[in-house]
Design a protein around this motif. Sequence first.
Motif, PDB file in Angstrom:
ATOM      1  N   ASP A 193       0.806  -1.249   0.007  1.00  0.00           N
ATOM      2  CA  ASP A 193      -0.045   0.081  -0.004  1.00  0.00           C
ATOM      3  C   ASP A 193       0.828   1.054  -0.113  1.00  0.00           C
ATOM      4  OD1 ASP A 193      -2.577   1.073   0.345  1.00  0.00           O
ATOM      5  OD2 ASP A 193      -1.998   1.874   2.176  1.00  0.00           O
ATOM      6  N   ALA A 194       1.706   1.393   0.809  1.00  0.00           N
ATOM      7  CA  ALA A 194       2.760   2.416   0.838  1.00  0.00           C
ATOM      8  C   ALA A 194       3.265   2.653  -0.523  1.00  0.00           C
ATOM      9  CB  ALA A 194       3.817   2.142   1.979  1.00  0.00           C
ATOM     10  N   LEU A 195       3.900   1.449  -1.122  1.00  0.00           N
ATOM     11  CA  LEU A 195       4.949   1.607  -2.339  1.00  0.00           C
ATOM     12  C   LEU A 195       3.745   2.133  -3.579  1.00  0.00           C
ATOM     13  CD1 LEU A 195       6.962  -1.658  -1.965  1.00  0.00           C
ATOM     14  CD2 LEU A 195       7.731   0.638  -1.955  1.00  0.00           C
ATOM     15  N   HIS A 196       2.510   1.798  -3.521  1.00  0.00           N
ATOM     16  CA  HIS A 196       1.388   2.020  -4.360  1.00  0.00           C
ATOM     17  C   HIS A 196       1.268   3.686  -4.325  1.00  0.00           C
ATOM     18  CE1 HIS A 196      -1.961   1.943  -6.893  1.00  0.00           C
ATOM     19  NE2 HIS A 196      -2.823   2.455  -5.903  1.00  0.00           N
ATOM     20  N   LYS A 197       1.339   3.919  -2.928  1.00  0.00           N
ATOM     21  CA  LYS A 197       1.144   5.386  -2.917  1.00  0.00           C
ATOM     22  C   LYS A 197       1.985   6.360  -3.059  1.00  0.00           C
ATOM     23  CE  LYS A 197      -2.687   4.691   0.752  1.00  0.00           C
ATOM     24  NZ  LYS A 197      -2.919   4.862   1.911  1.00  0.00           N
ATOM     25  N   LEU A 198       3.271   5.759  -3.348  1.00  0.00           N
ATOM     26  CA  LEU A 198       4.517   6.738  -3.881  1.00  0.00           C
ATOM     27  C   LEU A 198       4.566   6.434  -5.171  1.00  0.00           C
ATOM     28  CD1 LEU A 198       7.074   5.292  -1.176  1.00  0.00           C
ATOM     29  CD2 LEU A 198       5.999   7.803  -1.470  1.00  0.00           C
ATOM     30  N   GLY A 199       3.621   5.788  -5.980  1.00  0.00           N
ATOM     31  CA  GLY A 199       3.728   5.837  -7.494  1.00  0.00           C
ATOM     32  C   GLY A 199       4.354   4.772  -7.898  1.00  0.00           C
ATOM     33  N   ILE A 200       4.912   3.628  -7.007  1.00  0.00           N
ATOM     34  CA  ILE A 200       5.682   2.643  -7.476  1.00  0.00           C
ATOM     35  C   ILE A 200       4.723   1.582  -8.276  1.00  0.00           C
ATOM     36  CG2 ILE A 200       7.254   0.769  -6.580  1.00  0.00           C
ATOM     37  CD1 ILE A 200       8.555   3.011  -4.996  1.00  0.00           C
ATOM     38  N   ASP A 201       5.432   0.794  -9.228  1.00  0.00           N
ATOM     39  CA  ASP A 201       4.634  -0.370  -9.794  1.00  0.00           C
ATOM     40  C   ASP A 201       4.896  -1.628  -8.755  1.00  0.00           C
ATOM     41  OD1 ASP A 201       3.778  -2.397 -11.409  1.00  0.00           O
ATOM     42  OD2 ASP A 201       5.217  -2.201 -13.016  1.00  0.00           O
ATOM     43  N   VAL A 202       3.597  -1.809  -8.097  1.00  0.00           N
ATOM     44  CA  VAL A 202       4.135  -2.972  -7.254  1.00  0.00           C
ATOM     45  C   VAL A 202       2.697  -4.105  -7.384  1.00  0.00           C
ATOM     46  CG1 VAL A 202       2.772  -1.711  -5.368  1.00  0.00           C
ATOM     47  CG2 VAL A 202       4.331  -3.420  -4.508  1.00  0.00           C
ATOM     48  N   ILE A 203       3.125  -5.200  -7.002  1.00  0.00           N
ATOM     49  CA  ILE A 203       1.936  -6.192  -6.520  1.00  0.00           C
ATOM     50  C   ILE A 203       2.170  -7.162  -5.432  1.00  0.00           C
ATOM     51  CG2 ILE A 203       3.362  -7.841  -8.134  1.00  0.00           C
ATOM     52  CD1 ILE A 203       0.657  -9.074  -9.137  1.00  0.00           C
ATOM     53  N   SER A 204       1.093  -7.427  -4.774  1.00  0.00           N
ATOM     54  CA  SER A 204       1.216  -7.936  -3.660  1.00  0.00           C
ATOM     55  C   SER A 204       0.582  -9.735  -3.751  1.00  0.00           C
ATOM     56  CB  SER A 204       0.143  -7.581  -2.623  1.00  0.00           C
ATOM     57  OG  SER A 204       0.204  -8.201  -1.445  1.00  0.00           O
ATOM     58  N   PHE A 205       1.498 -10.542  -3.388  1.00  0.00           N
ATOM     59  CA  PHE A 205       1.189 -11.884  -3.639  1.00  0.00           C
ATOM     60  C   PHE A 205       0.794 -12.242  -2.096  1.00  0.00           C
ATOM     61  CE2 PHE A 205       3.673 -11.605  -7.279  1.00  0.00           C
ATOM     62  CZ  PHE A 205       3.139 -12.332  -8.146  1.00  0.00           C
ATOM     63  N   ALA A 206      -0.610 -12.326  -1.875  1.00  0.00           N
ATOM     64  CA  ALA A 206      -0.747 -12.439  -0.340  1.00  0.00           C
ATOM     65  C   ALA A 206      -1.472 -13.973  -0.055  1.00  0.00           C
ATOM     66  CB  ALA A 206      -1.879 -11.373  -0.210  1.00  0.00           C
ATOM     67  N   LYS A 207      -1.368 -14.338   1.060  1.00  0.00           N
ATOM     68  CA  LYS A 207      -1.719 -15.682   1.410  1.00  0.00           C
ATOM     69  C   LYS A 207      -2.780 -15.467   2.582  1.00  0.00           C
ATOM     70  CE  LYS A 207       0.286 -19.216   1.428  1.00  0.00           C
ATOM     71  NZ  LYS A 207       0.209 -20.742   0.523  1.00  0.00           N
ATOM     72  N   LEU A 208      -4.058 -16.052   2.227  1.00  0.00           N
ATOM     73  CA  LEU A 208      -5.115 -15.863   3.106  1.00  0.00           C
ATOM     74  C   LEU A 208      -6.278 -17.061   2.756  1.00  0.00           C
ATOM     75  CD1 LEU A 208      -7.245 -13.137   1.686  1.00  0.00           C
ATOM     76  CD2 LEU A 208      -5.488 -14.004   0.296  1.00  0.00           C
ATOM     77  N   SER A 209      -7.135 -17.134   3.420  1.00  0.00           N
ATOM     78  CA  SER A 209      -8.239 -18.195   3.261  1.00  0.00           C
ATOM     79  C   SER A 209      -9.260 -17.404   2.181  1.00  0.00           C
ATOM     80  CB  SER A 209      -8.894 -18.483   4.414  1.00  0.00           C
ATOM     81  OG  SER A 209     -10.239 -19.181   4.178  1.00  0.00           O
ATOM     82  N   ARG A 210      -9.981 -18.640   1.360  1.00  0.00           N
ATOM     83  CA  ARG A 210     -10.828 -17.906   0.384  1.00  0.00           C
ATOM     84  C   ARG A 210     -12.004 -17.516   1.174  1.00  0.00           C
ATOM     85  NH1 ARG A 210     -10.506 -19.781  -4.915  1.00  0.00           N
ATOM     86  NH2 ARG A 210      -9.067 -21.414  -5.327  1.00  0.00           N
ATOM     87  N   ARG A 211     -12.399 -17.837   2.276  1.00  0.00           N
ATOM     88  CA  ARG A 211     -13.343 -17.458   3.256  1.00  0.00           C
ATOM     89  C   ARG A 211     -13.124 -15.979   3.710  1.00  0.00           C
ATOM     90  NH1 ARG A 211     -12.359 -22.280   5.566  1.00  0.00           N
ATOM     91  NH2 ARG A 211     -11.126 -21.432   7.260  1.00  0.00           N
TER      92      ARG A 211
END
Length: 230
Positions: free
Chosen positions: A36-54
């Motif tokens: 989120d911080a990198l995105h707000k700085l205008g940087i090309d970022v993607i998050s690979f986030a681990k979580l449950s489908r629920r």
Amino acid sequence: MLMPRIAVVGPVTRDIVVTSEGEETKVGGTAFYTADALHKLGIDVISFAKLSRRDSGILDNFSFKNKPLWSRKTTVFKNIYGKNKDYRKQFVYSISDPFSIEDVSVIKNYDIVHVGPLMPTDFPIDVIEKIKENNTVVSLDVQGFVRKLKSSTVVKNEWKGGRKLLKFVDILKCDIDESQMIVKNKTLKRTAQAIAALGPKDVIITKGSKGSHIYSNNKLLKINAPKTKT
């Protein structure tokens, strides 16, 4: 200069946050906050986030590119803050599945991959090695590796596997207490030097509201924390 392509990888959490003002549930984890911080700085970022489908509704909070990596459970923390917001009591209600080689096989050709473990089981060493093999620079927020559970309470713990894993890390970030869980030294500079000797070229040591230090090329630079209105 070309903008770097950055991937952030780690568990995303449901955080139950308790302060003197009450209790609320928030999204948490490096996979969210760093991206989120990198995105707000205008940087090309993607998050690979681990979580449950629920808990896929958590992704509604992501205003940046993201690719969920599904788990049987989502990591859930309860964080209790007192008057000093630099410190908290932390409890765990559930822990997501560890990242696998298959999970990170899709993370390729990024200029920087920032890895954010929240518990010591999140990233086996062969997974970190695979990330380094497929990308240019690996950055690590060490916090999850220097923790253990005492019943359901999160406490600091010496990181015994650090010497093997840090050879795959180019940039390491830790706070002042976490640094002593990696190597024990009496001064901040000696601590940073000892960590750098294990592999990382750059070492960032934070001190909460007191700012941070960056160790690079055998030089230690102090960064003051900006004053903010609350």
